[in-house]
Motif scaffolding. Structure first.
Motif, PDB file in Angstrom:
ATOM      1  N   ILE A  44     -59.145  48.390 -30.223  1.00 28.77           N
ATOM      2  CA  ILE A  44     -57.821  47.762 -30.201  1.00 28.77           C
ATOM      3  C   ILE A  44     -57.382  47.374 -31.616  1.00 28.77           C
ATOM      4  O   ILE A  44     -56.239  47.626 -32.025  1.00 28.77           O
ATOM      5  N   ALA A  45     -58.310  46.780 -32.375  1.00 28.28           N
ATOM      6  CA  ALA A  45     -57.987  46.372 -33.754  1.00 28.28           C
ATOM      7  C   ALA A  45     -57.627  47.576 -34.611  1.00 28.28           C
ATOM      8  O   ALA A  45     -56.686  47.528 -35.425  1.00 28.28           O
ATOM      9  N   ALA A  46     -58.344  48.673 -34.437  1.00 24.63           N
ATOM     10  CA  ALA A  46     -58.076  49.882 -35.214  1.00 24.63           C
ATOM     11  C   ALA A  46     -56.708  50.459 -34.864  1.00 24.63           C
ATOM     12  O   ALA A  46     -55.973  50.922 -35.740  1.00 24.63           O
ATOM     13  N   PHE A  47     -56.362  50.434 -33.591  1.00 20.33           N
ATOM     14  CA  PHE A  47     -55.057  50.950 -33.163  1.00 20.33           C
ATOM     15  C   PHE A  47     -53.935  50.084 -33.732  1.00 20.33           C
ATOM     16  O   PHE A  47     -52.935  50.609 -34.254  1.00 20.33           O
ATOM     17  N   GLU A  48     -54.103  48.768 -33.638  1.00 18.94           N
ATOM     18  CA  GLU A  48     -53.069  47.868 -34.145  1.00 18.94           C
ATOM     19  C   GLU A  48     -52.915  47.984 -35.662  1.00 18.94           C
ATOM     20  O   GLU A  48     -51.804  47.853 -36.195  1.00 18.94           O
ATOM     21  N   LYS A  49     -54.015  48.266 -36.352  1.00 20.96           N
ATOM     22  CA  LYS A  49     -53.939  48.455 -37.805  1.00 20.96           C
ATOM     23  C   LYS A  49     -53.216  49.754 -38.140  1.00 20.96           C
ATOM     24  O   LYS A  49     -52.423  49.818 -39.097  1.00 20.96           O
ATOM     25  N   GLU A  50     -53.487  50.789 -37.365  1.00 22.90           N
ATOM     26  CA  GLU A  50     -52.852  52.092 -37.594  1.00 22.90           C
ATOM     27  C   GLU A  50     -51.368  52.046 -37.252  1.00 22.90           C
ATOM     28  O   GLU A  50     -50.568  52.799 -37.822  1.00 22.90           O
ATOM     29  N   HIS A  51     -51.004  51.154 -36.327  1.00 25.79           N
ATOM     30  CA  HIS A  51     -49.611  51.043 -35.904  1.00 25.79           C
ATOM     31  C   HIS A  51     -49.165  49.582 -36.030  1.00 25.79           C
ATOM     32  O   HIS A  51     -49.152  48.837 -35.053  1.00 25.79           O
ATOM     33  N   PRO A  52     -48.801  49.164 -37.244  1.00 26.15           N
ATOM     34  CA  PRO A  52     -48.349  47.780 -37.453  1.00 26.15           C
ATOM     35  C   PRO A  52     -47.190  47.435 -36.516  1.00 26.15           C
ATOM     36  O   PRO A  52     -46.303  48.257 -36.263  1.00 26.15           O
ATOM     37  N   GLY A  53     -47.243  46.237 -35.998  1.00 29.75           N
ATOM     38  CA  GLY A  53     -46.191  45.817 -35.079  1.00 29.75           C
ATOM     39  C   GLY A  53     -46.542  46.015 -33.623  1.00 29.75           C
ATOM     40  O   GLY A  53     -45.758  45.682 -32.731  1.00 29.75           O
ATOM     41  N   THR A  54     -47.744  46.549 -33.364  1.00 31.23           N
ATOM     42  CA  THR A  54     -48.196  46.699 -31.973  1.00 31.23           C
ATOM     43  C   THR A  54     -49.181  45.593 -31.632  1.00 31.23           C
ATOM     44  O   THR A  54     -49.858  45.046 -32.504  1.00 31.23           O
ATOM     45  N   GLN A  55     -49.284  45.295 -30.358  1.00 34.97           N
ATOM     46  CA  GLN A  55     -50.263  44.324 -29.880  1.00 34.97           C
ATOM     47  C   GLN A  55     -50.736  44.759 -28.499  1.00 34.97           C
ATOM     48  O   GLN A  55     -49.925  44.985 -27.595  1.00 34.97           O
ATOM     49  N   VAL A  56     -52.041  44.900 -28.351  1.00 32.95           N
ATOM     50  CA  VAL A  56     -52.630  45.334 -27.089  1.00 32.95           C
ATOM     51  C   VAL A  56     -53.326  44.147 -26.436  1.00 32.95           C
ATOM     52  O   VAL A  56     -54.269  43.581 -26.992  1.00 32.95           O
TER      53      VAL A  56
END
Length: 456
Positions: free
Chosen positions: A78-90
């Motif tokens: 989840i942290a890696a995805f949010e870092k790759e896509h700033p402005g997202t939150q899972v």
């Protein structure tokens, strides 16, 4: 396709519960709305045309009973995805997977609050796809199948309300299927552990020899037919269902009669514990006590035996499963679905694809606390699967499963609990000598078909 024969499904009741809803997909209005599963959704979520747009905003991701043991892994993804896509939150939700799991998921779907990204099994995928609650990936992400093995992607299709088969899920992880056995007990029965059976009826022949040699001190396997249906029938190339999946046909095949007569003969001969005909006891526990010659088929069971019954583990042999005509199947596949009711489908789809990509699947498969096999070609090409070390039972099981994983499919029959219970009850009567095999099968088929009709 109706799929998955192995026990342990978390939402088997969904197929019945949701088909009653009679929901599907419909086109949009001038205001940009459409419906999916009876819920109002954005027009982009249904119909033709790939999803597009910025990956941003909040989504909810649900797994089933994984947070306790794998929190670090999922939090990392989840942290890696949010870092790759700033402005997202899972937001990660982990359902406990208890007895009321199905009711909760049904309520979520029908209440238009299904999590954006959800971990589901075969039965759940069947029901959600039929009722329009999952994105049609063939339309919304035409290239979604590229990372996965060709066999797994091709076989992971489910029917919409009109019968059209579509890809509505991304393949994720699965277990394996192997044959396990107590080598000492086989030798005691005059059987060669190096020559395990390769067919269902061959297994029955060996079980009969075990019954004659054991004198009730140990058994081949448990009697309850629910452990073997419909797996054995598929392996024997019995046509369990009609092509459209709307009618059971197993009673029309002479091989099914042969199977019931074989089970009846084994039960009478003492190849199975008499008190196990309707028992729900776990075969793993009985095997661990040294009372069964044949153990469960999931490689994860070997870890359980290793930890709880090391003496029995040392005596355990492993061999390819008795697949007969079925061919290689993955065993209890798990999928990731994206809700067609999601208010942020672009981000949900992006996260689903990120979670199931080769890198993330391989990372989880390497966790020493789990026994799973990935669905992507690149993951399976890794030396972790191509060069398995060790000669103990667990290592042997991993070698066997890894060797066929690239050609394994998800082509397995799924029975709802109601259908399974109706069929099993009749076969139990036959095994007790209260009905002939054919009469039991005819009645089982009639009752099961009535359930299909009632479900619509």
């Amino acid at each position: 396709m109706r799929a998955s024969r192995l026990p342990g499904s978390l939402a088997c009741f969904l197929a019945l519960a949701l088909t009653a809803a009679g929901c599907g997909l419909s086109g949009g209005s001038d205001e940009g709305e459409a419906t999916a599963g009876g819920c109002k959704v954005d027009k982009a979520n249904v119909g033709s045309g790939a999803l597009s747009g910025d990956v941003k905003g909040d989504i909810t991701f649900q797994t089933t009973n994984l947070k306790k043991d794998f929190g670090d892994y999922f939090n990392g993804v989840i942290a890696a995805f949010e870092k790759e896509h700033p402005g997202t939150q899972v937001k990660w939700i982990d359902d406990p997977g208890d007895a009321t799991f199905t009711q909760r998921l049904v309520a979520d779907a029908q209440g238009c609050t299904l999590p954006d990204v959800v971990n589901i099994n075969v039965n759940t995928a069947i029901a959600l796809t039929k009722n329009g609650y999952l994105l049609n990936l063939d339309q919304k992400a035409p290239d979604a199948g590229k990372p996965f093995t060709a066999a797994m992607w091709k076989s992971s299709t489910y029917a919409e309300a009109d019968g059209t088969k579509v890809h509505s899920v991304l393949p994720w992880y699965s277990g394996g299927i192997v044959q396990t056995f107590n080598t000492d007990l086989l030798k005691e029965a005059g059987l060669d552990p190096a020559k395990p059976p390769t067919t269902v009826l061959g297994l029955f022949d060996d079980a009969e020899k075990i019954a004659k040699a054991s004198d009730g001190k140990y058994f081949a396997f448990l009697a309850n037919p629910q452990h073997r249906i419909p797996a054995d029938w598929q392996q024997m190339d019995i046509k369990v269902l009609s092509e459209d999946g709307k009618k059971f046909t197993f009673a029309d095949d002479p091989k099914t009669v042969q199977w019931v007569e074989g089970m009846t003969r084994l039960y009478k001969a003492g190849a199975m514990p008499k008190d196990s005909l309707s028992s729900t006891q776990d075969p793993a526990n009985v095997y661990g006590q040294g009372k069964l010659a044949y153990g469960p088929t999931n490689p994860n069971f070997l870890r359980f035996i290793q930890q709880n019954n090391p003496t029995v583990y040392e005596k355990t042999g492993v061999a390819p499963f008795t697949l007969d005509a079925l061919g290689h199947t993955v065993g209890a596949p798990q999928y990731i679905g994206v809700a067609s009711t999601s208010k942020n489908a672009v981000t949900a789809l992006a996260f689903a694809r990120f979670l199931t990509n080769a890198e993330n699947q391989l990372a989880w498969a390497k966790d020493p606390n789990v026994v799973i096999f990935p669905s992507t070609t690149a993951s399976l090409d890794d030396p972790f699967f191509q060069s398995v070390k060790g000669t103990d039972p667990f290592a042997e099981a991993r070698k066997i499963v890894a060797s066929d994983r690239k050609t394994a499919t998800a082509d397995e029959i799924a029975l709802t609990p109601g259908e399974l219970n109706a069929i099993v009850a009749q076969i139990q009567l036959a095994m007790q000598g209260k009905k002939s095999a054919q009469d039991a099968l005819d009645e089982a088929q009639a009752k099961a078909n009535k359930l299909i009709e009632q479900a619509g």
